[in-house]
Design a protein around this motif. Structure first.
Motif, PDB file in Angstrom:
ATOM      1  N   VAL A  25     -28.878   8.601 -69.690  1.00  0.00           N
ATOM      2  CA  VAL A  25     -29.271   7.466 -68.849  1.00  0.00           C
ATOM      3  C   VAL A  25     -28.542   7.574 -67.519  1.00  0.00           C
ATOM      4  O   VAL A  25     -27.344   7.831 -67.491  1.00  0.00           O
ATOM      5  CB  VAL A  25     -28.881   6.122 -69.510  1.00  0.00           C
ATOM      6  N   SER A  26     -29.273   7.379 -66.433  1.00  0.00           N
ATOM      7  CA  SER A  26     -28.628   7.344 -65.123  1.00  0.00           C
ATOM      8  C   SER A  26     -29.288   6.263 -64.272  1.00  0.00           C
ATOM      9  O   SER A  26     -30.432   5.874 -64.510  1.00  0.00           O
ATOM     10  CB  SER A  26     -28.708   8.709 -64.426  1.00  0.00           C
ATOM     11  N   ASP A  27     -28.556   5.768 -63.287  1.00  0.00           N
ATOM     12  CA  ASP A  27     -29.103   4.778 -62.360  1.00  0.00           C
ATOM     13  C   ASP A  27     -30.219   5.420 -61.543  1.00  0.00           C
ATOM     14  O   ASP A  27     -30.124   6.581 -61.152  1.00  0.00           O
ATOM     15  CB  ASP A  27     -28.018   4.266 -61.417  1.00  0.00           C
ATOM     16  N   TYR A  36     -33.433   2.405 -64.703  1.00  0.00           N
ATOM     17  CA  TYR A  36     -32.697   3.572 -65.183  1.00  0.00           C
ATOM     18  C   TYR A  36     -33.666   4.740 -65.297  1.00  0.00           C
ATOM     19  O   TYR A  36     -34.857   4.559 -65.538  1.00  0.00           O
ATOM     20  CB  TYR A  36     -32.099   3.335 -66.574  1.00  0.00           C
ATOM     21  N   THR A  55     -32.548  -2.859 -66.830  1.00  0.00           N
ATOM     22  CA  THR A  55     -31.151  -3.057 -66.433  1.00  0.00           C
ATOM     23  C   THR A  55     -30.642  -4.475 -66.675  1.00  0.00           C
ATOM     24  O   THR A  55     -29.435  -4.688 -66.767  1.00  0.00           O
ATOM     25  CB  THR A  55     -30.948  -2.703 -64.944  1.00  0.00           C
ATOM     26  N   LYS A  60     -25.993   1.178 -69.441  1.00  0.00           N
ATOM     27  CA  LYS A  60     -26.264   2.598 -69.691  1.00  0.00           C
ATOM     28  C   LYS A  60     -25.597   3.100 -70.970  1.00  0.00           C
ATOM     29  O   LYS A  60     -26.218   3.797 -71.770  1.00  0.00           O
ATOM     30  CB  LYS A  60     -25.794   3.451 -68.505  1.00  0.00           C
TER      31      LYS A  60
END
Length: 115
Positions: A25-27, A36, A55, A60
């Motif tokens: 998971v990343s922004d 995400y 979000t 995350k």
């Protein structure tokens, strides 16, 4: 509440919903709405990427390892500089900002189909 038009069994059979496990998971900073970028392991189908506006209810760290359900037979969709390869399924809250992921109640093998 508006109910959508009735569909046939054949219509439903066209939708390929599978179980997968979120592995990263990343922004997604370039998305218009807070999102995400997810990588999801669908077993024999491989790893697919998805953008998810989740979000509001999820951090995350708690998403990695979570099994989710997703539609895997949509065409790729470009969102900013990212190509989403599946649609993660969730239930909208009243304001559509809070999305609760649809998950399995017991662990299942990645890639198994919903029917």
């Amino acid at each position: 509440m508006t109910i959508k038009p009735e569909i046939s069994w054949t219509d439903f059979e066209k939708i390929d919903i599978r179980c997968g496990t979120i592995i990263s998971v990343s922004d997604f900073e370039k998305a218009r709405n807070p999102s995400y970028q997810l990588e999801i392991d669908f077993g024999d189908l491989g790893i697919k990427k998805s953008s998810a506006q989740i979000t509001a209810l999820y951090h995350k760290e708690e998403l990695v390892g979570k099994q989710i359900l997703a539609v895997v037979n949509f065409p790729k969709k470009q969102i900013a500089n990212f190509f989403s390869e599946c649609l993660v399924l969730g239930v909208y809250g009243e304001n559509k900002q809070e999305v609760t992921l649809i998950t399995t109640s017991l662990p299942t093998k990645n890639g198994l189909q919903v029917g």
